[in-house]
Design a protein around this motif. Structure first.
Motif, short mmCIF file in Angstrom:
data_model
loop_
_atom_site.label_atom_id
_atom_site.label_comp_id
_atom_site.label_asym_id
_atom_site.label_seq_id
_atom_site.Cartn_x
_atom_site.Cartn_y
_atom_site.Cartn_z
N PHE A 187 -10.69 -3.53 4.67
CA PHE A 187 -10.62 -4.00 3.47
C PHE A 187 -9.22 -4.31 3.20
N ARG A 188 -8.33 -4.31 4.03
CA ARG A 188 -7.06 -4.51 3.71
C ARG A 188 -6.79 -5.80 3.02
N GLY A 189 -5.99 -5.73 1.87
CA GLY A 189 -5.61 -6.82 0.97
C GLY A 189 -6.70 -7.14 -0.07
N ARG A 190 -7.84 -6.50 0.05
CA ARG A 190 -8.73 -6.54 -1.07
C ARG A 190 -8.15 -5.58 -2.30
N LYS A 191 -8.69 -6.03 -3.52
CA LYS A 191 -8.46 -5.02 -4.72
C LYS A 191 -9.56 -4.36 -5.01
N ARG A 192 -9.33 -3.21 -5.93
CA ARG A 192 -10.33 -2.21 -6.05
C ARG A 192 -11.72 -2.97 -6.46
N ALA A 193 -11.45 -3.97 -7.54
CA ALA A 193 -12.85 -4.46 -7.88
C ALA A 193 -13.67 -5.25 -6.88
N ASP A 194 -13.11 -5.73 -5.83
CA ASP A 194 -13.90 -6.25 -4.57
C ASP A 194 -14.57 -5.18 -3.82
N LEU A 195 -14.27 -3.88 -4.07
CA LEU A 195 -14.91 -3.07 -3.25
C LEU A 195 -16.26 -2.13 -3.68
N ALA A 196 -16.36 -2.63 -4.90
CA ALA A 196 -17.40 -1.83 -5.49
C ALA A 196 -19.00 -1.99 -4.63
N GLY A 197 -19.03 -3.16 -4.30
CA GLY A 197 -20.57 -3.38 -3.72
C GLY A 197 -20.40 -3.27 -2.28
N ALA A 205 -17.18 -1.45 10.18
CA ALA A 205 -16.58 -2.53 11.24
C ALA A 205 -15.14 -2.65 11.18
N HIS A 206 -14.54 -1.47 12.09
CA HIS A 206 -13.00 -1.42 12.10
C HIS A 206 -12.69 -2.69 12.92
N PRO A 207 -11.31 -3.51 12.25
CA PRO A 207 -10.71 -4.36 13.04
C PRO A 207 -10.26 -4.13 14.51
N LYS A 208 -9.88 -3.08 14.76
CA LYS A 208 -8.95 -2.77 15.90
C LYS A 208 -9.47 -1.65 16.89
N TRP A 209 -10.06 -0.52 16.37
CA TRP A 209 -10.42 0.61 17.12
C TRP A 209 -12.11 0.49 17.28
N ILE A 215 -15.31 8.41 11.09
CA ILE A 215 -13.80 8.25 10.84
C ILE A 215 -13.67 6.77 10.66
N SER A 216 -14.49 5.84 10.80
CA SER A 216 -14.48 4.41 10.54
C SER A 216 -14.53 4.15 9.03
N VAL A 217 -15.33 4.94 8.36
CA VAL A 217 -15.09 4.92 6.78
C VAL A 217 -13.87 5.69 6.50
#
Length: 398
Positions: A187-197, A205-209, A215-217
């Motif tokens: 969720f890099r680059g997202r703002k708080r309001a974008d994360l509610a849902g 779904a980790h982008p690299k590891w 641990i992903s959460v």
């Protein structure tokens, strides 16, 4: 302690997990130098027996005592001379005894604490991949390791990078600060309001590891990085003010160390845990890990940005717990485990995770923690409190 000219005998605790599997991959590449003497797993007998067929250890341990007969029979059917064991006590005795000189501590959660402390107390080379040992009991573990002359080598890629950048793996007078890098999560680059849902599937779904769901959460909330700040404090003896965090989406620079003369050393490499494990298993020598070298031309660029504390408050909460000291980090860790579990089950929303952790830290002020019993009591109290407030948080996010 065995040098690399001798055979090093390794206990892999958490052998069926991703770090255990990676450790065994490195060990198998060096049959003249390394062998797996002890393999331990939680409850998956079939996977443990399969690993025993491959690596032929002297001992196999299943933490779940009800699975002892299944392990014993599985080893017998496979025609293996490997001795079966079950339960936490067996795990501790093997980690501390003559069956190994090196311990890979990769059991997830507080369950890994006793065996890790037992290995440290016995003066082993301890490859530490169990976050909770340092977050819950960092002062205790580092004191025990120091007193027993144990070699503590962190396997988290960030702390391992710092270890590699320091002379003899230790902070000396010339170190100004260390900088942990963070991928920024999904969720890099997202703002708080974008994360509610956001859903558990999106958070995992980790982008690299490639990591487990918990641990992903933690990576998605940046709690993972907060816990790493606490770990870095214990491992390297640095105050919070000298431990910084930079978001680095490519996950190629694993951490940096800045010195008083203006030099900054960084450790770079592909995101593969086998590199850190090979450092731990071979130190101070370098041994092959199976990981390819880093082609910087192929990757093209390295970006860095500051973390966003408003969108990802878990990093700030972890720093608060570190500054409060005592039982506060144990409280933070326990409340976070409860919150993440509830989120993964769909009982609360993503933004409820930091809210629940903050409420628990406020409700249970830090107390002195001079023993493991006090830390366990703080852990239990935090779990009770966080669990009792879950319905409230669940309705808040609906």
């Amino acid at each position: 302690m065995a040098g690399m000219s001798e055979l090093r005998t390794v206990a892999v605790l958490g052998a069926t997990g991703s770090i255990g599997t990676s450790a065994l991959d490195v060990i198998a590449r060096h049959p003249q130098r390394l062998r797996a003497g002890v393999l331990a797993a939680g409850c998956n007998v079939e996977a443990l027996v399969a690993l025993c067929r491959l690596h032929r250890p002297d001992h196999a341990v299943i933490a779940d005592e009800s699975r002892f007969e299944a392990l014993r029979d599985g080893l017998r059917e496979a025609g293996l001379p490997t001795q079966p064991h079950a339960g936490a006590r067996a795990l501790e005795e093997l980690a501390a005894g003559d069956a190994c000189d090196t311990v890979v501590a990769a059991i997830v959660g507080a369950a890994g604490l006793d065996s890790t402390l037992a290995a440290a107390r016995a003066g082993k080379r301890l490859l530490l991949a169990n976050k909770e040992s340092l977050v819950l009991a960092g002062e205790l573990l580092t004191a025990v390791a120091r007193a027993a002359g144990a070699t503590l080598i962190p396997i988290d890629s960030e702390h391992n990078a710092i270890f590699q950048c320091l002379r003899d793996g230790r902070v000396d007078a010339g170190v100004r600060r260390v900088v942990l890098t963070a991928s920024g999560g999904p969720f890099r680059g997202r703002k708080r309001a974008d994360l509610a849902g956001v859903t558990p599937a999106q958070a995992v779904a980790h982008p690299k590891w490639s990591m487990g769901p918990k641990i992903s959460v933690d990576s998605a909330t940046l709690m993972n990085k907060g816990l790493e700040v606490i770990e870095a404090h214990h491992l390297f003896g640095l105050p919070d003010a000298r431990i910084d965090v930079l978001v680095h989406p490519q996950s190629l620079v694993h951490s940096l160390v800045e010195f008083d003369d203006g030099s900054t050393l960084a450790q770079l490499g592909l995101p593969d845990m086998r590199t850190a494990l090979a450092v731990g298993l071979g130190w101070p020598q370098r041994i092959a890990s199976g990981v390819a070298g880093l082609d910087l031309l192929a990757h093209g660029r390295l970006d860095f940005e500051p973390p966003d504390p408003d969108t990802f408050p878990c990093l700030r909460l972890a720093r608060q717990a570190l500054l409060a000291g005592g039982t506060a980090p144990a409280t933070l860790n326990a409340a976070n485990e409860v919150a993440v579990s509830a989120f993964l089950q769909g009982r609360i929303g993503f933004l409820d995770i930091p809210a629940l952790v903050a409420d628990t830290l406020s409700a249970l002020p830090a107390a002195a923690a001079t023993s493991l019993d006090e830390l366990r009591a703080a852990d239990a109290a935090a779990r009770r409190f966080a669990g009792s407030t879950l319905p409230f948080h669940g309705s808040a996010s609906a």
